[in-house]
Design a protein around this motif. Sequence first.
Motif, PDB file in Angstrom:
ATOM      1  N   ILE A  75      67.980 -71.012  47.427  1.00  0.00           N
ATOM      2  CA  ILE A  75      68.636 -70.002  48.261  1.00  0.00           C
ATOM      3  C   ILE A  75      69.478 -69.114  47.349  1.00  0.00           C
ATOM      4  O   ILE A  75      70.275 -69.612  46.560  1.00  0.00           O
ATOM      5  CB  ILE A  75      69.561 -70.625  49.320  1.00  0.00           C
ATOM      6  CG1 ILE A  75      68.775 -71.502  50.287  1.00  0.00           C
ATOM      7  CG2 ILE A  75      70.307 -69.524  50.086  1.00  0.00           C
ATOM      8  CD1 ILE A  75      69.651 -72.243  51.299  1.00  0.00           C
ATOM      9  N   PHE A  76      69.271 -67.812  47.471  1.00  0.00           N
ATOM     10  CA  PHE A  76      70.146 -66.829  46.827  1.00  0.00           C
ATOM     11  C   PHE A  76      70.918 -66.142  47.941  1.00  0.00           C
ATOM     12  O   PHE A  76      70.312 -65.505  48.808  1.00  0.00           O
ATOM     13  CB  PHE A  76      69.348 -65.775  46.059  1.00  0.00           C
ATOM     14  CG  PHE A  76      68.798 -66.241  44.747  1.00  0.00           C
ATOM     15  CD1 PHE A  76      69.577 -66.192  43.598  1.00  0.00           C
ATOM     16  CD2 PHE A  76      67.504 -66.710  44.663  1.00  0.00           C
ATOM     17  CE1 PHE A  76      69.060 -66.618  42.384  1.00  0.00           C
ATOM     18  CE2 PHE A  76      66.980 -67.135  43.452  1.00  0.00           C
ATOM     19  CZ  PHE A  76      67.763 -67.092  42.310  1.00  0.00           C
ATOM     20  N   ASN A  77      72.230 -66.272  47.941  1.00  0.00           N
ATOM     21  CA  ASN A  77      73.055 -65.577  48.923  1.00  0.00           C
ATOM     22  C   ASN A  77      73.702 -64.369  48.246  1.00  0.00           C
ATOM     23  O   ASN A  77      74.658 -64.503  47.501  1.00  0.00           O
ATOM     24  CB  ASN A  77      74.129 -66.492  49.492  1.00  0.00           C
ATOM     25  CG  ASN A  77      75.043 -65.736  50.434  1.00  0.00           C
ATOM     26  OD1 ASN A  77      74.621 -64.790  51.091  1.00  0.00           O
ATOM     27  ND2 ASN A  77      76.291 -66.143  50.494  1.00  0.00           N
ATOM     28  N   LEU A  78      73.144 -63.196  48.514  1.00  0.00           N
ATOM     29  CA  LEU A  78      73.686 -61.957  47.968  1.00  0.00           C
ATOM     30  C   LEU A  78      74.294 -61.108  49.078  1.00  0.00           C
ATOM     31  O   LEU A  78      74.636 -59.950  48.862  1.00  0.00           O
ATOM     32  CB  LEU A  78      72.587 -61.188  47.227  1.00  0.00           C
ATOM     33  CG  LEU A  78      71.882 -62.000  46.141  1.00  0.00           C
ATOM     34  CD1 LEU A  78      70.730 -61.215  45.531  1.00  0.00           C
ATOM     35  CD2 LEU A  78      72.842 -62.443  45.068  1.00  0.00           C
ATOM     36  N   ALA A  79      74.406 -61.689  50.267  1.00  0.00           N
ATOM     37  CA  ALA A  79      75.000 -60.976  51.400  1.00  0.00           C
ATOM     38  C   ALA A  79      76.506 -60.879  51.185  1.00  0.00           C
ATOM     39  O   ALA A  79      77.132 -61.802  50.679  1.00  0.00           O
ATOM     40  CB  ALA A  79      74.698 -61.713  52.699  1.00  0.00           C
ATOM     41  N   GLY A  80      77.057 -59.761  51.580  1.00  0.00           N
ATOM     42  CA  GLY A  80      78.494 -59.579  51.466  1.00  0.00           C
ATOM     43  C   GLY A  80      78.999 -58.603  52.506  1.00  0.00           C
ATOM     44  O   GLY A  80      78.266 -57.731  52.958  1.00  0.00           O
ATOM     45  N   TYR A  81      80.243 -58.769  52.876  1.00  0.00           N
ATOM     46  CA  TYR A  81      80.872 -57.880  53.845  1.00  0.00           C
ATOM     47  C   TYR A  81      82.097 -57.262  53.187  1.00  0.00           C
ATOM     48  O   TYR A  81      82.835 -57.938  52.492  1.00  0.00           O
ATOM     49  CB  TYR A  81      81.288 -58.660  55.092  1.00  0.00           C
ATOM     50  CG  TYR A  81      81.841 -57.780  56.185  1.00  0.00           C
ATOM     51  CD1 TYR A  81      80.993 -57.195  57.114  1.00  0.00           C
ATOM     52  CD2 TYR A  81      83.198 -57.526  56.276  1.00  0.00           C
ATOM     53  CE1 TYR A  81      81.485 -56.381  58.120  1.00  0.00           C
ATOM     54  CE2 TYR A  81      83.697 -56.712  57.273  1.00  0.00           C
ATOM     55  CZ  TYR A  81      82.845 -56.144  58.193  1.00  0.00           C
ATOM     56  OH  TYR A  81      83.342 -55.335  59.179  1.00  0.00           O
TER      57      TYR A  81
END
Length: 161
Positions: free
Chosen positions: A82-88
């Motif tokens: 899993i690559f989590n590149l989501a950002g807020y």
Amino acid sequence: MELDSRYRNAQVLLLGASGFIGRWVAKALSASGAKLTLVARDKTADEQIFQRWAVEGKTVEADLSALEGVRSLIEAQPPQIIFNLAGYGVDRSEQDPKLGKRINTELPIELAAAIGDIPAGGSFTSVRRLSTEWSGATWQNRDPPNLAVGTAKRSWPPPVH
């Protein structure tokens, strides 16, 4: 741009794939032969981005602010990576502190825990901005953008020392 062969045929779940960093990571993984599941906020718009960037993979639309949505992504086709590149908060119009905490803090913890539940194990990498602080209803950027990269391998929760 091809990464080494360890990504060839690997089941990869990529969150934030249509963002600036995510596009480059998706392109490299795609060129390396990874079997990508690309998580999209807006499937139609993101598929256009992936087509322009020559990214091959299955695009799925998901609300990352909902725990059940995140778990169902992982359960539908358990990834090896899993690559989590989501950002807020990257876009200055993103001003909701609760959603910022959810996406930037709680989501990576849930993803690390979820990959620990996969019987075969796997790896998890999360990239997010440092030095972004929430103050009331606004965020303040104290320094130039920095990225933190964390990796966990089926060891959640971390050992207590």
